[in-house]
Design a protein around this motif. Sequence first.
Motif, mmCIF file in Angstrom:
data_model
loop_
_atom_site.group_PDB
_atom_site.id
_atom_site.type_symbol
_atom_site.label_atom_id
_atom_site.label_comp_id
_atom_site.label_asym_id
_atom_site.label_seq_id
_atom_site.Cartn_x
_atom_site.Cartn_y
_atom_site.Cartn_z
ATOM 1 N N GLU A 17 12.249 9.294 0.478
ATOM 2 C CA GLU A 17 11.580 8.710 1.644
ATOM 3 C C GLU A 17 12.587 8.155 2.640
ATOM 4 O O GLU A 17 12.393 8.244 3.854
ATOM 5 C CB GLU A 17 10.625 7.602 1.207
ATOM 6 C CG GLU A 17 9.848 7.006 2.382
ATOM 7 C CD GLU A 17 8.789 6.023 1.941
ATOM 8 O OE1 GLU A 17 8.206 5.355 2.819
ATOM 9 O OE2 GLU A 17 8.543 5.926 0.718
ATOM 10 N N GLU A 18 13.688 7.604 2.133
ATOM 11 C CA GLU A 18 14.722 7.118 3.038
ATOM 12 C C GLU A 18 15.341 8.257 3.826
ATOM 13 O O GLU A 18 15.598 8.133 5.032
ATOM 14 C CB GLU A 18 15.795 6.376 2.242
ATOM 15 C CG GLU A 18 15.351 5.052 1.674
ATOM 16 C CD GLU A 18 16.453 4.373 0.879
ATOM 17 O OE1 GLU A 18 16.822 3.234 1.223
ATOM 18 O OE2 GLU A 18 16.954 4.995 -0.079
ATOM 19 N N ARG B 207 12.889 9.303 6.497
ATOM 20 C CA ARG B 207 12.829 8.318 7.586
ATOM 21 C C ARG B 207 14.068 8.405 8.479
ATOM 22 O O ARG B 207 13.975 8.284 9.708
ATOM 23 C CB ARG B 207 12.680 6.907 7.020
ATOM 24 C CG ARG B 207 11.276 6.575 6.513
ATOM 25 C CD ARG B 207 11.186 5.148 6.016
ATOM 26 N NE ARG B 207 9.851 4.817 5.549
ATOM 27 C CZ ARG B 207 8.885 4.329 6.320
ATOM 28 N NH1 ARG B 207 9.130 4.103 7.597
ATOM 29 N NH2 ARG B 207 7.697 4.060 5.828
ATOM 30 N N LEU C 288 9.932 2.986 12.110
ATOM 31 C CA LEU C 288 10.455 3.994 11.184
ATOM 32 C C LEU C 288 11.511 3.413 10.247
ATOM 33 O O LEU C 288 11.557 3.775 9.061
ATOM 34 C CB LEU C 288 11.050 5.167 11.967
ATOM 35 C CG LEU C 288 10.050 6.111 12.636
ATOM 36 C CD1 LEU C 288 10.789 7.156 13.453
ATOM 37 C CD2 LEU C 288 9.170 6.789 11.595
ATOM 38 N N PRO D 95 9.945 -0.333 7.024
ATOM 39 C CA PRO D 95 8.606 -0.013 6.502
ATOM 40 C C PRO D 95 7.669 -1.212 6.410
ATOM 41 O O PRO D 95 6.453 -1.025 6.292
ATOM 42 C CB PRO D 95 8.906 0.553 5.101
ATOM 43 C CG PRO D 95 10.326 0.984 5.158
ATOM 44 C CD PRO D 95 11.016 0.041 6.081
ATOM 45 N N LEU E 185 5.656 6.664 4.647
ATOM 46 C CA LEU E 185 6.177 7.375 5.807
ATOM 47 C C LEU E 185 5.044 7.937 6.663
ATOM 48 O O LEU E 185 5.110 7.882 7.906
ATOM 49 C CB LEU E 185 7.106 8.502 5.353
ATOM 50 C CG LEU E 185 7.669 9.402 6.458
ATOM 51 C CD1 LEU E 185 8.483 8.600 7.452
ATOM 52 C CD2 LEU E 185 8.495 10.527 5.855
ATOM 53 N N SER F 199 3.588 5.108 8.711
ATOM 54 C CA SER F 199 4.504 4.707 9.785
ATOM 55 C C SER F 199 4.493 5.711 10.922
ATOM 56 O O SER F 199 4.542 5.342 12.107
ATOM 57 C CB SER F 199 5.923 4.550 9.231
ATOM 58 O OG SER F 199 6.004 3.499 8.294
#
Length: 309
Positions: free
Chosen positions: A147-148, A151, A247, A250, A273, A276
């Motif tokens: 997920e990082e 993003r 973004l 979170p 995500l 967001s």
Amino acid sequence: MVRKEIADHLRSWRFIVLLGLIVLTFWGTTAVAITNLREVVAKAKDIDDLFLYLKLLTTTEGVLPPFHVFLNFLGPLLGIGLGFDAINSEQQNGTLTRVMAQPVYRDNLLLSKFTGSLLLVGVLLLCLSLLMIGGGMVLTGIMVEAEEVLRILAFTLLCTFYVGFWLALAILLSIIFRQPSTSALAAIGIWLFFTVFYRIVIELAVGALGPDVRGLSQSEAIQLNGMVLSLLRLAPSQLFSDATTTLLMPSVRSLGPVSMEQMAGAVPSPLSLKDSLMVVWPQVSGLVAATLLCFALGYYLFMRREVRS
């Protein structure tokens, strides 16, 4: 033609200077963030909830702003520097007439100038993001989460759109004005207005024409704040700031005023995500629409322009 534009930019001193500013800014903010991250990791109870690599772009100790704040300031300069003389310098040097004498369409020339510069900016920002991830993994020894990565890639794409707006605006001004110095000054003036003076103008206008805040109820105050935020979001820098904040952080759940009733039912947890992206979708759509509008106007003017004189 796109390869030629990229090669011309890479060989120009202008791009080398702008590249040096971006890289030095990135190195300075990342070094400060990594120094502060050691304390954050030491005090953390659960490493999985840290979003460590997002904090590399948002953590600061007060000496230097985070990288996304710096990019809000330097990104327009990068776009303006790559596009303010895209057309008028060709016409002044006499190369535009020779290019048009070849079997080259006008729209291909304009598209190659915009696409080549935008590809160069996108590759530059992607390389910086990958360097940040790799450097963080080497120094901290913590694996990056999927997920990082998504993003950070979304942040890189958003930064490319933001620089692309100023690039399209600079190309438009290079079509309108025949002197590169005039188009550069006009682009810098527009950038300074939206970055520095636009918020001041809105606040003065609301203070002079709006109602007294002390006599408003909670719903009326929220409505007034929402109207002020809507006016502020006409500035590209505000759209970029709202989108990058959501973004890269979170925990940000809303970009507007929230009532106590809405906060009472909220669960204190970071957004996914997808959520967001749903929050920042209006900001991203606004940036893309403004970019397309500037490019379409420049396309219209360039197709109707007499280039032989």
